[in-house]
Design a protein around this motif. Structure first.
Motif, PDB file in Angstrom:
ATOM      1  N   GLU A   3       0.895  -1.245   0.177  1.00 41.93           N
ATOM      2  CA  GLU A   3       0.056   0.013  -0.127  1.00 41.93           C
ATOM      3  C   GLU A   3       0.666   1.341  -0.012  1.00 41.93           C
ATOM      4  O   GLU A   3       1.815   1.411   0.668  1.00 41.93           O
ATOM      5  N   HIS A   6      -1.186   8.297  -0.912  1.00 42.82           N
ATOM      6  CA  HIS A   6      -1.097   9.695  -1.768  1.00 42.82           C
ATOM      7  C   HIS A   6      -1.945  10.655  -1.178  1.00 42.82           C
ATOM      8  O   HIS A   6      -2.873  10.464  -0.519  1.00 42.82           O
ATOM      9  N   ARG A  54      -5.221   8.942   0.182  1.00 42.20           N
ATOM     10  CA  ARG A  54      -6.000   7.949  -0.338  1.00 42.20           C
ATOM     11  C   ARG A  54      -4.946   6.801  -0.684  1.00 42.20           C
ATOM     12  O   ARG A  54      -3.847   7.115  -0.883  1.00 42.20           O
ATOM     13  N   THR A  55      -5.309   5.597  -0.037  1.00 40.41           N
ATOM     14  CA  THR A  55      -4.201   4.462  -0.062  1.00 40.41           C
ATOM     15  C   THR A  55      -4.498   3.792  -1.338  1.00 40.41           C
ATOM     16  O   THR A  55      -5.545   3.488  -1.706  1.00 40.41           O
ATOM     17  N   SER A  56      -3.576   3.107  -2.223  1.00 34.97           N
ATOM     18  CA  SER A  56      -3.769   2.464  -3.181  1.00 34.97           C
ATOM     19  C   SER A  56      -2.764   1.224  -2.980  1.00 34.97           C
ATOM     20  O   SER A  56      -1.754   1.144  -2.128  1.00 34.97           O
ATOM     21  N   PHE A  63      -7.896   1.296  -5.554  1.00 34.59           N
ATOM     22  CA  PHE A  63      -7.777   2.440  -4.649  1.00 34.59           C
ATOM     23  C   PHE A  63      -8.654   2.245  -3.602  1.00 34.59           C
ATOM     24  O   PHE A  63      -9.755   1.771  -3.766  1.00 34.59           O
ATOM     25  N   ARG A  66     -11.342   7.404   0.005  1.00 42.15           N
ATOM     26  CA  ARG A  66     -10.271   8.706   0.419  1.00 42.15           C
ATOM     27  C   ARG A  66     -10.823   9.039   1.851  1.00 42.15           C
ATOM     28  O   ARG A  66     -11.889   8.879   2.132  1.00 42.15           O
TER      29      ARG A  66
END
Length: 84
Positions: A3, A6, A54-56, A63, A66
């Motif tokens: 992860e 962002h 936001r994690t991806s 994604f 948020r």
């Protein structure tokens, strides 16, 4: 799981009565995202702006939800909570 977090600042303009998002600005940390969003609203005269994280997960190619850090001015309802 790989992860990555962002941080983004996103401005909105009022076009024909609707709030339209501009190009998101990637930021290095949450403080910079908030400062950038505030500048987009206050200095550049956009109708509003929001800072969010936001994690991806690149392994899964998705994604996650948020997390809204702060918002300024007029922002669409879907950016006023952490649902997106």
């Amino acid at each position: 799981m790989a992860e990555i977090i962002h941080f983004v600042a996103l401005a909105f303009d009022l076009v024909d009565g609707a709030l339209v998002p501009g190009e998101g600005v990637d930021c290095e940390n949450p403080g910079l995202a908030i400062q950038t969003a505030q500048g987009q609203w206050k200095l550049f005269g956009h109708a509003g702006a929001v800072a969010f994280s936001r994690t991806s997960d690149f392994e899964q190619g998705k994604f996650n939800r948020r997390h809204v850090l702060r918002w300024f001015g007029q922002v669409p309802d879907e950016y006023l909570n952490d649902e997106g």
